[in-house]
Design a protein around this motif. Structure first.
Motif, PDB file in Angstrom:
ATOM      1  N   LEU A 154       0.826  -1.244   0.031  1.00  0.00           N
ATOM      2  CA  LEU A 154      -0.055   0.044  -0.155  1.00  0.00           C
ATOM      3  C   LEU A 154       0.825   1.223   0.055  1.00  0.00           C
ATOM      4  O   LEU A 154       0.391   2.172  -0.970  1.00  0.00           O
ATOM      5  N   ALA A 157       2.344   1.581  -3.348  1.00  0.00           N
ATOM      6  CA  ALA A 157       1.473   2.173  -4.445  1.00  0.00           C
ATOM      7  C   ALA A 157       1.038   3.749  -4.063  1.00  0.00           C
ATOM      8  O   ALA A 157       0.896   4.570  -5.096  1.00  0.00           O
ATOM      9  N   MET A 158       1.065   3.931  -2.905  1.00  0.00           N
ATOM     10  CA  MET A 158       0.783   5.412  -2.513  1.00  0.00           C
ATOM     11  C   MET A 158       1.777   6.398  -3.112  1.00  0.00           C
ATOM     12  O   MET A 158       1.314   7.270  -3.667  1.00  0.00           O
ATOM     13  N   GLY A 161       1.643   6.450  -6.728  1.00  0.00           N
ATOM     14  CA  GLY A 161       0.499   7.328  -7.297  1.00  0.00           C
ATOM     15  C   GLY A 161       0.825   8.687  -7.328  1.00  0.00           C
ATOM     16  O   GLY A 161       0.486   9.522  -8.262  1.00  0.00           O
ATOM     17  N   THR A 181      -8.357   8.924  -7.005  1.00  0.00           N
ATOM     18  CA  THR A 181      -7.773   7.631  -6.829  1.00  0.00           C
ATOM     19  C   THR A 181      -6.663   7.527  -6.078  1.00  0.00           C
ATOM     20  O   THR A 181      -6.139   6.777  -4.941  1.00  0.00           O
ATOM     21  N   SER A 182      -5.653   8.735  -5.972  1.00  0.00           N
ATOM     22  CA  SER A 182      -4.423   8.664  -5.164  1.00  0.00           C
ATOM     23  C   SER A 182      -4.981   9.073  -3.743  1.00  0.00           C
ATOM     24  O   SER A 182      -4.298   8.483  -2.824  1.00  0.00           O
ATOM     25  N   LEU A 185      -5.666   5.770  -2.102  1.00  0.00           N
ATOM     26  CA  LEU A 185      -4.601   4.902  -1.821  1.00  0.00           C
ATOM     27  C   LEU A 185      -4.170   5.269  -0.556  1.00  0.00           C
ATOM     28  O   LEU A 185      -3.761   4.581   0.264  1.00  0.00           O
TER      29      LEU A 185
END
Length: 312
Positions: A154, A157-158, A161, A181-182, A185
C-alpha cells in the motif's frame, strides 16, 4: 531492531519504484486517452526503474561482505530474500519488454493490456516478497503478521501514485479521477498503518515466563552473562524512549498521509499544480522514511528475553 539506513532507503525507494511502474502500466492499459503520451509513459517507467535500481544498490551497503550477495539467490525454495532477489532481477526484462511495446506500438491493444497486467502484477509481487522477508520471522512479533506485506504494498502504491500525479501534471492540468484515486490509496494506506500500530501495541506476545515455561510466578533474570554490549544487544536490543516513538508516529501520519491529502485538495488553489504534486511527493517520501525507521525501531526480537527484557 537497529534501523539500518541503507535498508530503509532500499525498501522505500524500490517500493515507490515498483508502485510507480505498476500504476503506469495499469493506467496506460485502461485509459482511452493517456495524457502522458508515449514519451511520458517511457519517462515514468525510466524513473521507476531508476528508483528500483538505486534501492537495490543501496541494499548491498548493509551486507558485511557484499561480494557474497549472489548467495542470496541460492535458496529460492525456502527463502523470501532469495525470491525477492529473483523477482527483482527478472523484472528488468519484463519492464524492458513493456517499454519496447509502448515505444514501438507492438501487437496492438490486446498485447499491451496483457504485458501491462503482467508487469504490474510482477511489480506488486516483488514488493510483497520484500514485506514477507520480515513477516516470515516468527521471532519478531511486530513483523510476523499479514499487515507487514500489506503495508509495504500500500505504501509503495501510494508513493507511486503521487509520483505519477506529478508526472501527469507536467503534461496536462489536474485530472480529477487520478487525484481521487490517489487520495483513496493514501486513506487506505493510512487506515492499514493505524491498524498495525494498534495491533503491535497489544500486550500479547512472548514473555520471559513463557520462554522458560514457568508461568505460576514472575521470572526475573539475575545475570545476563556478560559485562559489556554484544552484537545481539546492539542489533536486536535497540531501545528508543516511548515518548519519542509516539511523537514520530504522529509525525509520520502528518507527513505520509495528512499533508499529501491536504495539498491535493486544498493546495490546488494556493500554488501551481506541479508544485502541489511535488509537495505531496516530498512529504510522502519523508513520511514513509519515518514509517520505515519506526518499523525497525519498534521491532522486538525474542532474544531480548534472555538479556533481561520481561516481554517482547
Amino acid at each position: 531492531m537497529h534501523p539500518a539506513l541503507s535498508v530503509i532507503f532500499f525498501t522505500v525507494t524500490s517500493g515507490a519504484g515498483y508502485g510507480l511502474f505498476a500504476i503506469t502500466c495499469i493506467y496506460n492499459a485502461i485509459s482511452q486517452k493517456n495524457p502522458l503520451g508515449i514519451d511520458g509513459i517511457l519517462l515514468s517507467c525510466a524513473i521507476a526503474l531508476g528508483l528500483i535500481t538505486l534501492g537495490l544498490i543501496s541494499s548491498t551497503f548493509h551486507l558485511a561482505n557484499p561480494k557474497n550477495a549472489w548467495r542470496a539467490f541460492s535458496r529460492i525454495r525456502t527463502s523470501w530474500l532469495a525470491r525477492e532477489g529473483l523477482l527483482a532481477i527478472l523484472f528488468y526484462p519484463i519492464a524492458a519488454l513493456y517499454m519496447l511495446t509502448v515505444w514501438k506500438s507492438l501487437g496492438g491493444y490486446n498485447w499491451l493490456a496483457v504485458i501491462s497486467v503482467i508487469a504490474a502484477l510482477w511489480a506488486i509481487a516483488t514488493i510483497f516478497t520484500t514485506g514477507m522477508i520480515y513477516a516470515c520471522l516468527k521471532t519478531i512479533r511486530q513483523w510476523h503478521n499479514a499487515l507487514t506485506p500489506l503495508n509495504y504494498i500500500l505504501l509503495g502504491a501510494m508513493l507511486g501514485g503521487l509520483i505519477f500525479l506529478f508526472l501527469v501534471s507536467m503534461y496536462e492540468p489536474v485530472i480529477t479521477g487520478l487525484v481521487v484515486t490517489s487520495t483513496y490509496l493514501i486513506i487506505i494506506a493510512a487506515i492499514s498503518k493505524i491498524v498495525y500500530f494498534f495491533w503491535i501495541g497489544t500486550p500479547a506476545g512472548p514473555t520471559i515466563n513463557t520462554a522458560t515455561s514457568f508461568t505460576r510466578s514472575m521470572v526475573r533474570l539475575l545475570d545476563v552473562g556478560h559485562t559489556a554490549g554484544t552484537f545481539l544487544t546492539e542489533e536486536f536490543g535497540y531501545q528508543v524512549a516511548r515518548a519519542r516513538l509516539i511523537a514520530l508516529r504522529w509525525l509520520m501520519l502528518l507527513f505520509a498521509f495528512a499533508i499529501p491529502v491536504f495539498v491535493l485538495w486544498v493546495g490546488v488553489s494556493m500554488m501551481p499544480i506541479s508544485a502541489v504534486f511535488a509537495t505531496a511527493v516530498i512529504s510522502g517520501f519523508i513520511g514513509v522514511m519515518i514509517e520505515r525507521w519506526l518499523f525497525f525501531a519498534e521491532a522486538r526480537h525474542v532474544v531480548n528475553l534472555y538479556h533481561g527484557k520481561q516481554q517482547c
